[in-house]
Write an enzyme that holds these catalytic residues in place. Sequence first.
Site, short mmCIF file in Angstrom:
data_model
loop_
_atom_site.label_atom_id
_atom_site.label_comp_id
_atom_site.label_asym_id
_atom_site.label_seq_id
_atom_site.Cartn_x
_atom_site.Cartn_y
_atom_site.Cartn_z
N PHE A 85 -4.49 -6.51 -4.94
CA PHE A 85 -3.38 -6.76 -3.40
C PHE A 85 -2.48 -6.48 -3.72
O PHE A 85 -1.36 -6.56 -4.94
CB PHE A 85 -4.16 -8.02 -3.55
CG PHE A 85 -4.59 -7.82 -1.60
CD1 PHE A 85 -5.97 -7.39 -1.48
CD2 PHE A 85 -4.24 -8.22 -0.23
CE1 PHE A 85 -6.15 -7.06 -0.51
CE2 PHE A 85 -4.77 -8.06 0.56
CZ PHE A 85 -6.06 -7.77 0.61
N GLN A 126 6.19 -10.76 9.97
CA GLN A 126 5.72 -9.40 9.35
C GLN A 126 4.55 -8.74 9.96
O GLN A 126 4.48 -8.84 10.99
CB GLN A 126 4.40 -10.44 8.43
CG GLN A 126 3.47 -8.97 7.20
CD GLN A 126 3.05 -9.48 6.53
OE1 GLN A 126 1.59 -10.50 6.44
NE2 GLN A 126 3.86 -9.64 4.66
N HIS A 169 2.79 -5.50 9.27
CA HIS A 169 1.81 -4.49 8.51
C HIS A 169 1.54 -3.25 8.76
O HIS A 169 2.35 -2.54 9.64
CB HIS A 169 -0.01 -5.52 8.84
CG HIS A 169 -0.48 -5.11 8.01
ND1 HIS A 169 -0.92 -3.90 7.44
CD2 HIS A 169 -1.25 -6.19 7.04
CE1 HIS A 169 -1.94 -4.57 6.39
NE2 HIS A 169 -2.16 -5.50 6.30
N LEU A 187 -5.53 -3.70 12.86
CA LEU A 187 -5.95 -3.75 11.15
C LEU A 187 -6.28 -3.14 10.73
O LEU A 187 -7.64 -3.13 10.16
CB LEU A 187 -5.76 -5.56 11.42
CG LEU A 187 -5.11 -5.38 9.70
CD1 LEU A 187 -3.85 -5.54 9.34
CD2 LEU A 187 -5.44 -6.46 9.44
N GLU A 217 -5.47 -3.87 4.07
CA GLU A 217 -4.44 -3.90 2.67
C GLU A 217 -5.50 -3.38 1.84
O GLU A 217 -5.67 -3.02 0.76
CB GLU A 217 -3.74 -5.32 1.86
CG GLU A 217 -3.01 -4.56 1.51
CD GLU A 217 -2.00 -6.10 0.55
OE1 GLU A 217 -1.28 -6.08 1.85
OE2 GLU A 217 -1.16 -6.22 -0.06
N ARG A 233 4.35 -6.08 1.68
CA ARG A 233 4.10 -5.34 2.80
C ARG A 233 5.21 -5.14 3.63
O ARG A 233 5.70 -3.77 4.31
CB ARG A 233 3.20 -6.36 3.82
CG ARG A 233 2.33 -6.30 3.60
CD ARG A 233 1.56 -7.17 4.44
NE ARG A 233 -0.25 -7.36 3.76
CZ ARG A 233 -0.70 -8.32 4.30
NH1 ARG A 233 -0.60 -9.12 5.12
NH2 ARG A 233 -2.22 -8.20 3.80
N HIS A 282 2.24 -8.22 12.37
CA HIS A 282 1.32 -9.16 11.86
C HIS A 282 0.81 -10.27 11.69
O HIS A 282 -0.27 -10.73 12.05
CB HIS A 282 0.84 -8.75 10.63
CG HIS A 282 -0.30 -8.66 10.55
ND1 HIS A 282 -1.70 -8.24 10.68
CD2 HIS A 282 -1.17 -8.91 8.53
CE1 HIS A 282 -2.59 -9.03 9.31
NE2 HIS A 282 -2.37 -9.36 8.14
N ARG A 321 4.99 -12.54 3.24
CA ARG A 321 3.61 -13.17 3.17
C ARG A 321 3.21 -12.78 2.39
O ARG A 321 2.88 -11.43 2.23
CB ARG A 321 3.10 -12.78 4.13
CG ARG A 321 2.13 -13.90 3.62
CD ARG A 321 0.17 -14.44 4.73
NE ARG A 321 -0.05 -14.21 5.95
CZ ARG A 321 -0.94 -12.44 5.20
NH1 ARG A 321 -1.85 -13.04 4.68
NH2 ARG A 321 -0.84 -11.93 6.76
#
Lengths: 296, 615
Positions: free
Chosen positions: B113, B233, B235, B245, B248, B281, B346, B381
Amino acid sequence: MSTQQQEQPEEPESQEAPTEQEMSGLSSPQQTRLQRKQEGLAQREQAARDAEPEEETAHLKVFRYDPEVEGKQEPRFDDFHVPLERGMTVLDALIYARDEFDPSLTFRHSCRQAICGSDAFFVNGSQRLGCKTQLSELDQPIRVEPLPHQEVVKDLVVDMEHFYDQMHSVEPYFQEEDLPAGDLEEQRQTRENREKVKMSTRCIWCAACMSSCNIAAGDNEYLGPAAINKAYRFAMDDREGEDIKEHRLRILEQEHGVWRCQTQFSCTEVCPKDIPLTEHIQELKREAVKKNLKFW
Amino acid sequence: MYEHDVIVVGAGGAGLRAAIGAHEAGADVAMVTKLHPVRSHTGAAEGGINAALRDGDDWELHAYDTMKGSDYLGDAPAIETLAKDAPEDTITLEHWGMPFSREEDGTVSQRPFGGLSFPRTTYAGAETGHHLLHVLYEQVVKRGIQVYDEWYVMNLAVTDEPDPNDRTCHGVVAYDVQSGVVEGFKANKGVILATGGPGQAFDHTTNAVSCTGDGNAMAYRAGVPMEDMEFVQFHPTTLPSTGVLISEGVRGEGGILYNELGERFMFEHGYANNAGELASRDVVSRAELTEVNQGRGVEDEYVHLDMRHLGAERILDRLENILHLAEDFEGVDGLVEPMPVKPGQHYEMGGIETDENGETCISGLYAAGECACVSVHGANRLGGNALPELVVFGKRAGRHAAGEDLGEAEIETGYAEGVEEETDVDLPITPGEAGIEPTGADDVAADGSGQVADVDGVLARAVEAERDRVERLMEKDDGVPHAEIRAKLQKAMTADVNVFRNEEGIKRALRTIRECREEYRDVYVADPSRTFNTDLQMTYETRNLIDVAETIALGALVRNEFRGAHWRQENQERDDENWLKHTMISWNGGKPSIWYRPVILEGEEKTYEPKIRSY
């Protein structure tokens, strides 16, 4: 445009609220409030109906009912003409109608991406998630109704208690036999076994299947496709072991369990997550026979 | 009145885990949620749970990645707790039957990730959150924990001592959505807020419609500081039309971002020469918008995310849900064409200030999950860190509220003497003032007669205040509908407190927020019914959104540096000398003050030295 829906809100202003309302404990200022608000609502709804339908609009006929509001105690359909945008869904249209025309239009919705399961409606005669249904694929006028075979609380909101009770009745939680000794040690599960239960784990509890099932409609005790699928999810998970599997099959082969299913496939047809519900039910019937359990 | 030891508000991942934790510690616990637990927004999480489970990985690496990802604005005690507890708490989920994706040998799979130095994201297809939510709910059913579903919590019952640090929370006031009855819920040991994020403050968000920051706003009005709210955040991969969404995980599995010219811009335009699409991100979101702003976006709005080269088999195995989302909500078949994506709101990294045990400065009031800020995410994050946060801190909050000793917390909470306070900032408005009648602490005024609080009195007064407020809203015949105010607020936040920010825009947003407050004075509920009155509920939620949006914009205005997700046009540098500190906003009776608390970079064994964050 229906005439019936225009008549009701135009009751004489002075008329007292019906006595049924006294049973719900409403005091007289509340009755007055109710009446004033109903008049305001009636005016706005009228304005919405009078608005000339624009060139690109979707015509929705939405089921309305409210046990508490005089003008809505008799179920009716309201017409909404919503400006059509590319990609617009039934849920988008309902939100538009509520926010722009009638704040009292009531329906459940949350994630608007087909995972919370709260906006299952009966759209043009079929159980669907509002957020996942494009207006462009529907014939107009689009009829939006609450899920059939469930008690209507208000407008498109149905009482889900019975559905939840059925879900809870199959012991819907993992019952492990031998956990690995260490807190950091997972159980082993083969990819094949995960694949086997994968579809069953996708249930979002929307109740579309239960609402579409003729058997469930006639037999209130029938576990129903969603609850049986939930049981399948555990019964077929190798991590649970044989003893608990047998226990689960005993729950499923009871009088109102799997044998009630008449393989009409209506649940499978409407499932928004494409879960092969009927297949799962049939497989559990076979398992029950294999285990030599008594059946009804 | 209902009475339990522990009341959990909200039944998503954090709330469910908190309830299980409190139950395990022997408490009589009840959950109060405006939805039904399985409808909670945790179900929409896709990516996975970071936990150091494998050889070659360990909690210290996880902690280091998280601190770096946070742009050195996370607190070390919180981050280390997260990284240490995550492995066991993740395996507990497996023991509870969670259908994680598997390796050939039957162990759970992990994948790479963004921002991680090891592939430590444990996942269940691209629907990890759905499975997490359902597994936790199953455990709640198994334990027979009481759930009050479709009860909307309107306020907290908190005593009214002048200093929030002296106050105690005795319960909540809630409204039965189905019947309209307003009732008190007394908590003998503690109230845990687990109400999720406030994404609905923006109009392009991955968040559910129910994500209205209720817990944040209630805690804020009761006197708990809001911490680091400016760090929102965005995204980088959400569907342009809806904000849905796209995990990721797509980039984790090797998905590629292209601009309209077919350039792999993360590399070709030098946004992240090493990590490319797997930079964190904030970096990817800015890169995408820069491409669009410089005329290289598709239809001047978005970029393409391509996963076709991964092959149908791998996509179906690991990202099947993404195919459905792209098809249902954008009409795109991800197997044969690239998916359109753009940044969307997000996750709120700031929130209700808590310590590692989930406790706030108000005795008996806890928070966990996205509504809380124990400060593990800092300024940004990392993907895959939200789910371990909610299991780790949900469990801790539950256990601590139930009376279990988790040891002394290292993180301090509450307004303290001698803190640095912002005095000279040029605010375009007086925050918080006007527009909304006081509620919360003021309404539950204890008589101030002494140390022993009149518990039942505090609760009774809180209930009375909310019944009056409902009556006033319902009595009013005409005015401004909540939907109008909400839309105006969302538009202003998206226009000016988005990925790119500058002083002028933030001030413009603050002025609009003020207008929303003024208009809210005239808000009214059009639906006359007590039965399932969503109009009333959304009117309450809109007020909460105003309060939360204001804290986001205020934080964004005062933090005149560029850190993590917070980009400022005027200042393109991270300013460690002045800004290694948390932005705190205290309401305290309608008189907001902005103050700062230093970041704790000193961990148990090592101190994290701020470095340039490059990927």
